[in-house]
Design a protein around this motif. Structure first.
Motif, PDB file in Angstrom:
ATOM      1  N   ILE A  71     -96.537  11.398  31.741  1.00 30.17           N
ATOM      2  CA  ILE A  71     -95.754  10.326  31.094  1.00 30.17           C
ATOM      3  C   ILE A  71     -96.079  10.265  29.603  1.00 30.17           C
ATOM      4  N   VAL A  72     -97.363  10.342  29.262  1.00 29.79           N
ATOM      5  CA  VAL A  72     -97.779  10.291  27.848  1.00 29.79           C
ATOM      6  C   VAL A  72     -97.180  11.468  27.070  1.00 29.79           C
ATOM      7  N   ILE A  73     -97.281  12.680  27.649  1.00 34.14           N
ATOM      8  CA  ILE A  73     -96.748  13.879  26.977  1.00 34.14           C
ATOM      9  C   ILE A  73     -95.255  13.731  26.712  1.00 34.14           C
ATOM     10  N   ILE A  74     -94.489  13.355  27.748  1.00 39.27           N
ATOM     11  CA  ILE A  74     -93.030  13.321  27.608  1.00 39.27           C
ATOM     12  C   ILE A  74     -92.581  12.198  26.670  1.00 39.27           C
ATOM     13  N   VAL A  75     -93.305  11.068  26.667  1.00 38.10           N
ATOM     14  CA  VAL A  75     -92.976   9.963  25.750  1.00 38.10           C
ATOM     15  C   VAL A  75     -93.223  10.405  24.303  1.00 38.10           C
ATOM     16  N   VAL A  76     -94.367  11.054  24.062  1.00 38.95           N
ATOM     17  CA  VAL A  76     -94.694  11.534  22.706  1.00 38.95           C
ATOM     18  C   VAL A  76     -93.632  12.525  22.228  1.00 38.95           C
ATOM     19  N   PHE A  77     -93.236  13.456  23.105  1.00 44.10           N
ATOM     20  CA  PHE A  77     -92.241  14.459  22.710  1.00 44.10           C
ATOM     21  C   PHE A  77     -90.866  13.832  22.486  1.00 44.10           C
ATOM     22  N   TYR A  78     -90.529  12.821  23.280  1.00 41.86           N
ATOM     23  CA  TYR A  78     -89.240  12.139  23.080  1.00 41.86           C
ATOM     24  C   TYR A  78     -89.219  11.439  21.721  1.00 41.86           C
TER      25      TYR A  78
END
Length: 424
Positions: free
Chosen positions: A145-152
């Protein structure tokens, strides 16, 4: 003092070369992600260097296709799907089929990429914090979740040069990490030579891996997105020579980095009779040979590969749709934000259900081969039309490469169908 100045000058030159890399960096980002890493590692651990010939042919054809799509964009000023829709009678149907096929493959791949990247971070944390082993699912999910939020959030910055620089960093780290890993373990030279002789492993899963290899190395998304990235770079018809060099460099780097990953797996795993089924298997067998430092380097390379693929995979659907609509992409538009948000949610499906990311990744690469013949056929029709290409004649060598690519794509697609029947 003079030595320090010389070192600084050399370092600056190296950084300038790396940062000066053109749209080919996106080709490497699309191609060498965790999909490629997983396929290469599984192949190396199961079949030694036996599938090196598939990698070589795929990279050769990839270079030809990148060159053809890039030239078309520079000469006509158009992008691929927009060109299909504009110039062909059934172009709309062809373009929509390609969009659906590639988006399906890339979003499936995104699930595997996020799952593997999250698992790698968990394994690195677990080495240092033993108590985490009881909370593997929770740690992996929160990390995803952290990775995908940062990339978004990074996607919302929305500038070509920004994406390019981040990809350059990840791809450079990935290449260096895997080359360092090769220093610890290598396959036998005779096995590398044998790997260049075409053979398909006659074992369960052999066909699947061949299809996955081609699906990840001859990635349709790489070729279709090239006109958009060439335009994003600001290149024009004056940059035809630069575009050619960029295509060749990208294809060579894809072959070298992918070959090194396969060689590391063959050297570390195949000779010990060990196969990869879980993420930790990828690096654990390096530990007896080279210690925990090697495991960390290897994990770092795999993580860089995963992170370098998230950007291109999130970008692909809005890129293709924008390409179809007008040939231009607005990364600040509402459409762009909504589509990338949906892609982020899809990416979380694997981690939420605790699926094995290795299996997801290989399956997603197999699905990628089915749209490949359409993508090759489309560019063959375009570059051989004097009307569309404004009198520019495509060379005999490029045409031979394109038709050979089409034949290869059809054979591999058939092989992929057989592989899926065997699997299910």
């Amino acid at each position: 003092m003079l030595e320090t100045k010389e070192k600084n000058t050399l370092l600056k030159k190296i950084i300038a070369i790396v940062l000066g890399f053109g749209p080919g960096i996106f080709a490497i980002g699309y191609t060498i992600g965790t999909g490629s890493v997983t396929s290469m590692i599984v192949a190396g651990s199961k079949f030694n260097m036996q599938l090196l010939w598939v990698l070589l042919i795929s990279c050769l054809f990839s270079g030809v296709l990148m060159f053809a799509y890039g030239n078309y964009a520079l000469i006509t000023g158009e992008t691929a799907l927009y060109g299909f829709k504009k110039h062909f009678k059934q172009g709309k149907v062809l373009a929509i089929l390609i969009i659906v096929g590639i988006t399906f493959g890339q979003w499936n791949s995104l699930m595997g990429i996020l799952g593997i990247s999250s698992n790698i971070i968990y394994e690195i944390l677990a080495i240092n914090f033993e108590g985490l082993s009881a909370f593997k699912y929770e740690t992996v999910l929160v990390t995803a979740i952290v990775i995908i939020v940062v990339f978004y959030l990074l996607m919302l910055v929305g500038k070509y040069t920004f994406f390019e620089k981040i990809l350059v960093i990840f791809v450079s780290l990935m290449g260096v990490s895997f080359i360092l890993s090769l220093c610890f373990v290598q396959p036998l030279s005779v096995d590398v030579v044998k790997g260049l002789i075409p053979t398909i492993p006659d074992v369960p899963g052999g066909k699947m891996l061949v299809a996955a290899f081609v699906g990840t190395t001859m990635a349709s998304a790489t070729f279709l997105s090239r006109p958009l990235f060439v335009k994003g770079k600001g290149w024009t018809i004056k940059n035809l020579g630069q575009q050619k060099k960029d295509s060749i460099t990208a294809a060579i780097l894809i072959f070298i980095i992918s070959g090194v990953i396969m060689a590391v797996a063959a050297g570390a795993l195949f000779y010990q009779g060990k196969e990869v089924t879980q993420v930790l298997d990828m690096a654990n067998t390096l530990e007896p040979v080279a210690g925990k430092w090697a495991v960390t380097i290897f994990f770092f390379g795999a993580l860089s590969a995963g992170l370098s693929s998230i950007f291109p995979c999130l970008l692909i659907a809005p890129l293709l749709i924008a390409d179809y609509q007008s040939g231009d992409i607005d990364t600040n538009s509402k459409q762009f934000r909504i589509i990338t948000f949906i892609a982020c949610l899809v990416a979380l499906i694997g981690p939420v259900f605790g699926a094995n990311p290795i299996e997801i990744q290989i399956l997603s690469q197999v699905f990628n081969v089915f749209v490949l013949p359409l993508v090759v056929l489309g560019i063959i029709m375009i570059v051989n039309s004097k009307r569309i290409m404004k009198g520019y004649k495509t060379s005999l060598f490029v045409n031979i490469g394109l038709y050979a690519s089409l034949l290869f794509a059809l054979i591999i697609s058939y092989n992929g169908i057989l592989a899926l029947f065997e699997y299910f």
